[in-house]
Write a protein that holds these residues in place. Structure first.
Motif, PDB file in Angstrom:
ATOM      1  N   ALA A   1       0.844  -1.203   0.000  1.00  0.00           N
ATOM      2  CA  ALA A   1       0.000   0.000   0.000  1.00  0.00           C
ATOM      3  C   ALA A   1       0.877   1.250   0.000  1.00  0.00           C
ATOM      4  O   ALA A   1       0.563   2.258  -0.646  1.00  0.00           O
TER       5      ALA A   1
ATOM      6  N   CYS B   1      -5.785   5.784  -2.422  1.00  0.00           N
ATOM      7  CA  CYS B   1      -5.193   4.662  -3.168  1.00  0.00           C
ATOM      8  C   CYS B   1      -4.514   3.683  -2.211  1.00  0.00           C
ATOM      9  O   CYS B   1      -4.403   2.490  -2.517  1.00  0.00           O
TER      10      CYS B   1
ATOM     11  N   ASP C   1      -7.225   1.442  -1.065  1.00  0.00           N
ATOM     12  CA  ASP C   1      -7.548   0.524  -2.175  1.00  0.00           C
ATOM     13  C   ASP C   1      -6.556  -0.626  -2.233  1.00  0.00           C
ATOM     14  O   ASP C   1      -6.926  -1.777  -2.474  1.00  0.00           O
ATOM     15  N   ALA C   2      -5.287  -0.304  -2.016  1.00  0.00           N
ATOM     16  CA  ALA C   2      -4.268  -1.355  -2.100  1.00  0.00           C
ATOM     17  C   ALA C   2      -4.401  -2.346  -0.957  1.00  0.00           C
ATOM     18  O   ALA C   2      -4.140  -3.530  -1.143  1.00  0.00           O
TER      19      ALA C   2
ATOM     20  N   PRO D   1      -8.956  -3.978  -1.309  1.00  0.00           N
ATOM     21  CA  PRO D   1      -9.626  -3.624  -2.579  1.00  0.00           C
ATOM     22  C   PRO D   1     -11.095  -4.026  -2.606  1.00  0.00           C
ATOM     23  O   PRO D   1     -11.922  -3.357  -3.210  1.00  0.00           O
ATOM     24  N   ASP D   2     -11.430  -5.144  -1.931  1.00  0.00           N
ATOM     25  CA  ASP D   2     -12.783  -5.691  -2.035  1.00  0.00           C
ATOM     26  C   ASP D   2     -13.675  -5.158  -0.925  1.00  0.00           C
ATOM     27  O   ASP D   2     -14.243  -5.915  -0.159  1.00  0.00           O
TER      28      ASP D   2
ATOM     29  N   LYS E   1     -17.104   0.750  -0.954  1.00  0.00           N
ATOM     30  CA  LYS E   1     -16.498   2.087  -0.896  1.00  0.00           C
ATOM     31  C   LYS E   1     -17.445   3.127  -0.316  1.00  0.00           C
ATOM     32  O   LYS E   1     -17.020   4.212   0.056  1.00  0.00           O
TER      33      LYS E   1
END
Lengths: 547, 380
Positions: B21, B333, B336-337, B340-341, B344
């Motif tokens: 990340a 980001c 997200d790293a 991710p799943d 949001k």
């Protein structure tokens, strides 16, 4: 020929060229209106008729007779008591730029003669040391150029206020809060304070103008500016008004005006901002207040409870008490008690090698609300010249030493230090003040600067300009009790200038703080931001040497 | 501007994912320092008792290691486990790394009968004594943490490289909380002690941004005379010490931290239900007001995690995740790293008054606002 015996030359005889200020008058421009002579506060000039011999240079003896021309012009008086003080009001009122005082480029001789009648020289103003002082040389060098870029001084929100009052340690605060114990009063105020100038030293119009300006700043601009009275009380209508909350009442060794104040307590609508106990001041350390007889008018006499027209020298110390430690303790406690412990009470001392000792006493006194240190460049309405020029300690190192001492004890947040003495002496008021704040002051007091900025005081250290506050002849009406003179000063205009001055200070504060990346609190003790191109001073103040 | 990543999960995970990340946010740091703190530990080759203190640090020379051994022995610590990193120094610049220390000790017998507070003090004093010893010997010994269930690693280099240098990609250590910071060197020198996170008595925080009020805050904390308030190789270390001061010394709830570092304005406090108390708190803690911009992330001994902002220029730090697993990062980001799943729509970027708290159960994060009632009944 004129006989030599008729030339007047006594030990005190002086020529116009011997004076500190020499009147330059251009007869070709003079309209003989007489304004300059009317306005001159010290009667230094006179409009006089003069006669000039007009010899006729002809060979024929019968025709060779002398005629005379008479003319009118301005002449400077050569009495020591009528010396030109350089205020320049003549130049200000002259419709034709025909007259002005110019400083004597050589050493004047009045300095050897101004002890007439055995009186040592007294004056107003502050130390005669022209040029940049140490504060003016401090730069703000820590500009945010990396991670945290400089802030937008115009649009960002800044927190500029400071605290006046005893602040507890967090541990003690929580303990007292849980137990419902007394929490010392703390005021949130603007860090530039109008320093103590007494009602007596200042004319009623000046005083009213200052108060109007301060009230406007508080109520319209929401800037919690406060002003301090000097020794000499406060007009009763103010004591009983809601404006009292903007006023720091001073008690000094003469206790002038405190009868009125104590009597007014039951009728007060609000508490004063604070009480300042004056033990000393920077302009005349170790000396009490001095209101010379010229200024003890009917009004002042009534306020102070004294007869009219007598000198009012306050004793150098608080005479009723035994030692300064005891007096600090007892006075702080009794004055706190007078307002039921709702008003911060702090002492004001002259800058001195012993300031740290006083401070340490205060740290151990749970009622002491702060300490104001007034450095050698502080001004006054009246003092002996020798006190003003040579007694006292510069503020920067004195303050810094005290602050570092508090830091070593972890008490720097508990006893706020206020600094005074020459702040804005050369016009750099915000820079001087912020430098002191970053050296450790919680705020600064301004006296002379406010008179200069808000009322056009002409006094200056260059060639001892004007500085006649003591004799009630202030050409601007700032420090006079004579209605004929102080009528010149319009309180509304003073108030406007007070507001202008503080708004400008506020803007400049932001212009200093924004590049340093500071906005969330006043940068008290942010010494990493400071630099000076003077190695010795840098070392003494523990700031960066830059060149 | 440094980059921050924090992940907390009910299931222990490899710290290498957090380094990945960091890689996603790479433009924000310069490789001048990387710090990592792990909590809720599992070792593949050792069954760890989470009450035993772990020493994290670096012995830069063999001599330092001998001194360390003698020092610990003398004080009655018994070495229970010495984690051998699979070190490959070719990934990093530094060469004077004789041994990376992650060592589990058994408490000395003499500590029996000490109160929890006294034990905590002893552990801190041990860490400080080791640090002092290293400093007295030309910096040949660095000690980052000495605390149960905490590993702290600091190194100069890029995250993935540091991870590889220490073999962290082999998943031999896993943790339930992992917090990493990639440093953008500001105006303080490159120094291992200057790497975030900073740690004191179980409390760790890391920060991005500069704290321009550093010197006055440092002066005040130093004046407190508490032995742990030292160091300050980085202006961000004060954030950790302020949090320690608020929680451990003043014994105020976690929410008070925000009121200390970024107090509300006077006019806001006048309308606040506990304005009187908070105004007084602001006055007494005035020297601890920070001047950002900063995002501060932290973890506490009970695995609580928090995220707060300064009051000035808001950073885009974000929290996101799902029940049981949450991630915070200085940029989205980074979240997200790490996860991710996730949904949001549950992401949140705290604003000026917010403190985001992930409690130890990790079912949901809490957003607490400074305008809310202060959770301290006796103070109200």
């Amino acid at each position: 020929m004129v006989s030599i015996r008729s030339v007047p030359s006594t030990p005190s005889s002086l020529a116009a060229n011997d004076f500190p200020w020499i009147i330059e008058h251009r007869e070709d421009r003079c309209t003989l209106c007489g304004r300059c002579t009317a306005v001159c506060p010290v009667n230094a000039i006179k409009l006089s008729y003069m006669r000039q011999r007009m010899p006729k240079l002809v060979l024929n003896a019968a025709e060779r007779k002398t005629s005379f021309r008479t003319f009118v012009g301005i002449r400077q008086k050569t009495d020591v008591s009528k010396r030109c003080v350089g205020c320049g009001l003549c130049a200000m009122v002259c419709p034709n730029q025909a007259i002005k005082p110019v400083p004597n480029p050589t050493r004047d001789r009045v300095r050897f003669q101004n002890t007439q009648h055995g009186e040592a020289w007294k004056r107003g103003g502050r130390r005669n040391e022209p040029g940049a002082n140490l504060l003016d040389k401090i730069l703000f060098t820590r500009i945010s150029m990396l991670t945290d870029p400089a802030l937008d001084a115009g649009r960002h929100e800044f927190f500029l206020n400071t605290l006046l009052g005893r602040v507890l340690s967090p541990e003690e605060y929580l303990k007292r809060k849980m137990n419902g114990d007394w929490i010392p009063p703390v005021r949130e105020i603007f860090p530039f304070i109008i320093g103590s100038m007494s009602f007596g030293a200042l004319s009623p119009n000046m005083w009213l103008g200052l108060l109007q300006g301060v009230a406007y700043l508080n109520e319209v601009h929401h800037m919690p500016v406060v002003m301090a009275t000097g020794e000499g009380g406060c007009p009763p209508w103010v004591l009983k008004s809601k404006f009292l909350k903007y006023i720091i009442l001073q008690i000094a060794s003469g206790y002038f005006g405190w009868d009125e104040i104590i009597r007014a307590i039951p009728e007060m609508q609000c508490d004063p901002a604070a009480i300042e106990i004056k033990y000393g001041q920077g302009a005349k350390p170790g000396d009490g207040g001095l209101l010379m007889w010229y200024k003890v008018s009917k009004l002042i006499a009534r306020l102070r409870g004294v007869p009219e027209g007598v000198d009012l020298p306050s004793p150098p110390v608080h005479q009723t008490l035994y030692s300064i430690e005891e007096s600090v303790m007892k006075m702080i406690q009794s004055l706190s008690m007078a307002w039921d412990f709702r008003v911060p009470v702090y002492p004001k001392i002259s800058g001195s090698n012993s300031a740290k000792a006083v401070l340490n006493n205060l740290v151990r006194n749970p009622y002491a609300a702060g300490l104001l240190i007034d450095g050698v460049d502080g001004g006054t309405g009246a003092a002996y010249n020798v006190s003003m020029d040579f007694m006292g300690h510069p503020i920067a190192s004195n303050l810094r030493e005290c602050y570092l001492d508090l830091c070593a004890q972890g008490k720097q947040n508990e006893i706020p230090l206020f600094a005074a003495g020459g702040v804005g002496k050369n016009g750099n008021v915000t820079q001087n003040g912020m430098a002191l704040i970053m050296l450790g002051a919680s705020g600064v007091h301004l006296g002379k600067y406010i008179m200069q900025a808000a009322a056009g005081c002409l006094g200056a250290e260059d060639h001892n300009r004007c500085n006649i506050c003591n004799i009630g002849l202030c050409p601007k009406g700032i420090t006079s009790q004579n209605p004929k003179i102080y009528r010149r000063l319009d309180p509304d205009k003073v108030a406007e200038r007070v507001v202008d001055t503080f708004l400008a200070i506020r803007t400049e504060m932001k212009k200093i703080m924004a590049p340093l990346g500071r906005s969330q609190s006043l940068p008290i003790g942010m010494s990493d931001a400071l630099g000076i191109a003077d190695k010795a001073a840098a070392e003494r103040l523990q700031i960066k040497y830059v060149c | 501007m440094c980059r921050l990543a924090l992940k907390t999960s009910n299931e222990a995970f490899s710290p290498y994912g957090v380094f990945e990340a960091m890689e996603a946010m790479q433009e924000g740091y310069d490789g001048s320092g990387l710090g990592l703190i792990m909590r809720g530990l599992e070792f593949t080759d050792y069954s760890y008792n989470s009450n035993d203190p772990i020493l994290s640090g670096i012995a830069h020379t063999e001599e330092a290691l001998h001194r360390l051994n003698a020092f610990m022995q003398e004080r009655g610590f018994e070495l229970k486990y010495d984690h051998e990193f699979h070190v490959d120094l070719s990934h990093i610049e530094a060469k004077d790394r004789y041994k990376y220390l992650v060592r589990v000790y058994k408490r000395p017998r003499s500590w029996k009968g000490l109160s929890q507070e006294e034990v905590e003090n002893e552990m801190m004093m041990t860490r400080l004594a080791l640090r002092k010893d290293g400093e007295e010997h030309g910096g040949d010994l660095t000690s980052f943490a000495f605390w149960p269930d905490v590993i702290m690693i600091k190194e100069v280099g890029w995250p993935l490289e540091v991870g590889k240098a220490l073999g962290l990609d082999e998943d031999r250590i896993k943790a339930r909380v992992c917090m990493a910071q990639g440093r953008q060197n500001t105006n303080w020198g490159i120094n291992l002690y200057a790497c975030h996170p900073f740690f004191i008595q179980g409390i760790a925080t890391m920060t991005n941004g500069e704290n321009t009020a550093f010197i006055p805050i440092r002066d005040w904390l130093t004046g407190k005379g508490f032995p742990g308030y030292i160091g300050y190789q980085s202006d961000s270390e004060v954030f950790t010490h302020i949090l320690h001061y608020v929680i451990k010394q003043l014994k105020l709830p976690l929410q008070a931290y925000k009121h200390v570092i970024t107090p509300l304005k006077t006019e806001e406090l006048e309308r606040h239900p506990q304005g009187d108390f908070l105004l007084g708190l602001r006055n007494v803690c005035r020297r601890l007001i920070i001047d950002g911009p900063n995002a501060v992330m932290g973890t506490l001994p009970d695995e609580t995690c928090l995220l707060v902002m300064d009051a000035k220029k808001l950073r885009p730090a974000t929290i996101g995740g799902k029940p049981g697993t949450w991630a915070m990062a200085s940029e989205m980001c980074g979240v997200d790293a790490m996860i991710p799943d996730r949904d949001k729509s549950l992401d949140f970027q705290p604003m000026r008054p917010h403190t985001v708290i992930v409690p130890p159960d990790r079912q949901e994060y809490k957003i607490w606002s400074q305008f809310d009632q202060f959770p301290l009944p006796q103070a109200a």
